[in-house]
Scaffold this motif. Structure first.
Motif, short mmCIF file in Angstrom:
data_model
loop_
_atom_site.label_atom_id
_atom_site.label_comp_id
_atom_site.label_asym_id
_atom_site.label_seq_id
_atom_site.Cartn_x
_atom_site.Cartn_y
_atom_site.Cartn_z
N THR A 50 -33.35 58.62 -0.95
CA THR A 50 -33.01 59.18 -2.15
C THR A 50 -33.68 58.54 -3.40
OG1 THR A 50 -30.77 59.81 -1.37
CG2 THR A 50 -31.33 59.89 -3.72
N ALA A 51 -33.66 57.03 -3.50
CA ALA A 51 -34.45 56.24 -4.34
C ALA A 51 -35.75 56.54 -4.30
CB ALA A 51 -34.06 54.92 -4.29
N VAL A 52 -36.41 56.66 -3.08
CA VAL A 52 -37.90 57.02 -3.17
C VAL A 52 -38.01 58.30 -3.65
CG1 VAL A 52 -39.80 57.03 -1.58
CG2 VAL A 52 -38.24 55.33 -1.34
N LEU A 53 -37.41 59.46 -3.12
CA LEU A 53 -37.32 60.85 -3.73
C LEU A 53 -37.21 60.90 -5.01
CD1 LEU A 53 -35.11 63.15 -1.43
CD2 LEU A 53 -37.33 63.52 -2.24
N ILE A 54 -36.49 60.33 -5.59
CA ILE A 54 -36.39 60.33 -7.25
C ILE A 54 -37.54 59.73 -8.00
CG2 ILE A 54 -34.84 59.76 -9.23
CD1 ILE A 54 -32.20 59.77 -7.43
N ALA A 86 -41.97 49.15 -3.00
CA ALA A 86 -40.95 48.46 -3.75
C ALA A 86 -39.37 48.56 -3.27
CB ALA A 86 -41.17 49.53 -5.15
N VAL A 87 -39.11 49.58 -2.80
CA VAL A 87 -37.47 49.74 -2.33
C VAL A 87 -37.53 48.76 -1.08
CG1 VAL A 87 -36.01 51.43 -1.30
CG2 VAL A 87 -37.09 52.19 -3.11
N GLU A 88 -38.46 48.51 -0.52
CA GLU A 88 -38.19 47.81 1.00
C GLU A 88 -38.11 46.28 0.41
OE1 GLU A 88 -41.51 47.70 3.39
OE2 GLU A 88 -40.46 46.47 5.01
N ILE B 26 -46.79 48.67 -10.06
CA ILE B 26 -45.19 49.03 -9.90
C ILE B 26 -45.04 47.87 -8.79
CG2 ILE B 26 -43.60 50.47 -8.87
CD1 ILE B 26 -45.26 53.01 -10.21
N ILE B 27 -45.68 47.90 -7.68
CA ILE B 27 -45.70 47.11 -6.67
C ILE B 27 -45.61 45.66 -6.96
CG2 ILE B 27 -46.31 46.27 -4.32
CD1 ILE B 27 -47.35 48.87 -3.61
N ALA B 28 -46.48 45.38 -7.56
CA ALA B 28 -46.89 43.79 -8.25
C ALA B 28 -45.57 43.44 -8.94
CB ALA B 28 -48.08 43.80 -9.11
#
Lengths: 209, 204
Positions: A50-54, A86-88, B26-28
């Motif tokens: 859901t976080a990735v979807l949004i 990022a979520v991972e 963003i990733i950084a």
């Protein structure tokens, strides 16, 4: 204002039931079957997706006029994989127990067709707020289906819910914790949801007559 | 190719570069915020694994792992040493109990079938294996994950170098079990070199 609220309410129920990505659209079957051994895992997977979807819907919507049509799928994949990474990292840092149980299925969110489908079908054609809401409602539907499936499999397959034993005398059926049990449980859930939706549609059709 | 087509291609490539740059930022940013916490979590996993190997309740204490009793008396200390590391060996820890060195623990990360297998090799002072512990792995469930079976891991206990001649590879899981065996040999080699260099220093 009232129309807008109705529209949001309709879209919420669409994402949860009528257009549920797992139980109606049958998208994202791989993580659905693999991660729903327990309610906690199913819920965790649902929240991550859901976080990735949004976030991906938001960025794709903001960049929809900038992304060239010829390479839009490649651009969507780059954006989705960035947010999955990022979520991972956030899960590894703040919920390491979930990282251990979900393992390889977190990075596999990149190839979850729900996210790419919503990017192509909705976020690339609508504004940022609508796209975020679309991601939220589809994500809620995804999380609901994963949690329900995870709960049923955990109760039947392990005799517990969130790790707590429900009935001490119950002998769990390991079958439901295995892939074959996942298929069977999912099949029955899909049948039940579609039966309810079909009855609801015919009841509405009868009333309008 | 016409000039206009070339121009279109360049514009598309430039736009893709911008999108990739945004995603990279963003990733950084997220990595910057989370890297210390992830490193701490890894150290806590290592502390947990050390506790299971040696039976003490280790906790992270700056750059070492310390086990204390309820009064706060230090029971055991596991500290990283400055040693020559080879292959997949990431760190050698020296275990001290009652002021004496009672063993070594080597953190190794060999490449398995899918990704790195994080493991600890506990070695006795006489260079026999005390225990091999797998901390984390991403191998195929039911196949590569057999390296966590008791039968395989217990076959390392009390073995000396070369472990590759006395521990069998798991049939059907060669690409997961062979790196574990080779990593154990690497760990033994590195600890032996460290002990020799320490003795040479002490003897002048």
């Amino acid at each position: 204002m009232a129309k807008k609220q109705d529209s949001i309410k309709n879209r919420f129920f669409e994402g949860l039931f009528e257009q549920n990505p797992i139980l109606v659209q049958l998208l994202g079957m791989c993580p659905t079957l693999a991660t729903t051994t327990t309610l906690e895992n199913g819920f965790g997977m649902g929240i991550s997706a859901t976080a990735v979807l949004i976030l991906s819907n938001l960025l794709i919507s903001l960049l929809r006029k900038f992304i060239p049509k010829q390479v839009r799928i490649a651009a969507y994949i780059v954006i989705i994989s960035g947010f999955v990474t990022a979520v991972e990292l956030l899960i590894k840092a703040y919920v390491p127990s979930l990282d251990k149980s979900l393992g390889l299925f977190i990075p596999l969110i990149v190839v979850n067709c729900i996210i790419l489908a919503r990017a192509e079908a909705f976020a690339s054609k609508n504004g940022p707020v609508s796209s975020m809401l679309d991601g939220l409602f589809m994500g809620i539907g995804f999380t609901f289906a994963l949690s329900l499936l995870g709960a049923i499999r955990e109760i039947l397959g392990a005799g517990t819910i969130l790790g707590h034993v429900i009935v001490k005398s119950y002998k769990p059926m390991l079958f439901f914790s295995l892939p074959a049990g996942a298929f069977l449980t999912l099949g029955f859930l899909i049948a039940a949801v579609n039966a309810i939706l079909s009855y609801s549609k015919s009841a509405k059709g009868g009333k309008s007559k | 190719m016409r000039k206009s087509e070339i121009k279109d291609l360049i514009i598309i490539a430039a736009k893709l570069l911008v999108i990739c740059s945004i995603v990279a930022v963003i990733i950084a940013s997220v990595n910057f915020v989370t890297k210390d916490k992830i490193a701490l979590n890894e150290r806590q996993s290592t502390a947990q694994a050390l506790s299971q190997i040696y039976g003490f309740d280790f906790s992270v204490d700056n750059m070492q792992f310390t086990a204390k009793d309820s009064d706060g008396t230090v029971l055991a200390v596991c500290k990283a040493v400055d040693a020559q590391l080879e292959g997949d060996v990431r760190q050698i820890y020296e275990l001290e109990t009652n002021g004496k060195i009672s063993g070594y623990c080597v953190s190794v990360s060999p490449m398995g079938f899918k990704s790195n297998i994080n493991m600890l090799v506990a070695i006795n002072p006489n260079l026999t294996i005390h225990e091999v512990k797998i901390i984390s792995l991403s191998e195929t469930s039911g196949i590569g994950t057999k390296i966590m079976d008791f039968d395989f891991l217990s076959s390392f206990v009390d073995k000396t170098y070369p472990v590759s001649e006395s521990v069998d590879i798991i049939s059907g899981a060669t690409k997961s079990s062979k790196p574990v065996i080779l990593a154990t040999d690497n760990a033994l080699t590195c600890v032996a070199k460290y002990i020799n260099s320490k003795e040479a220093e002490e003897n002048g």
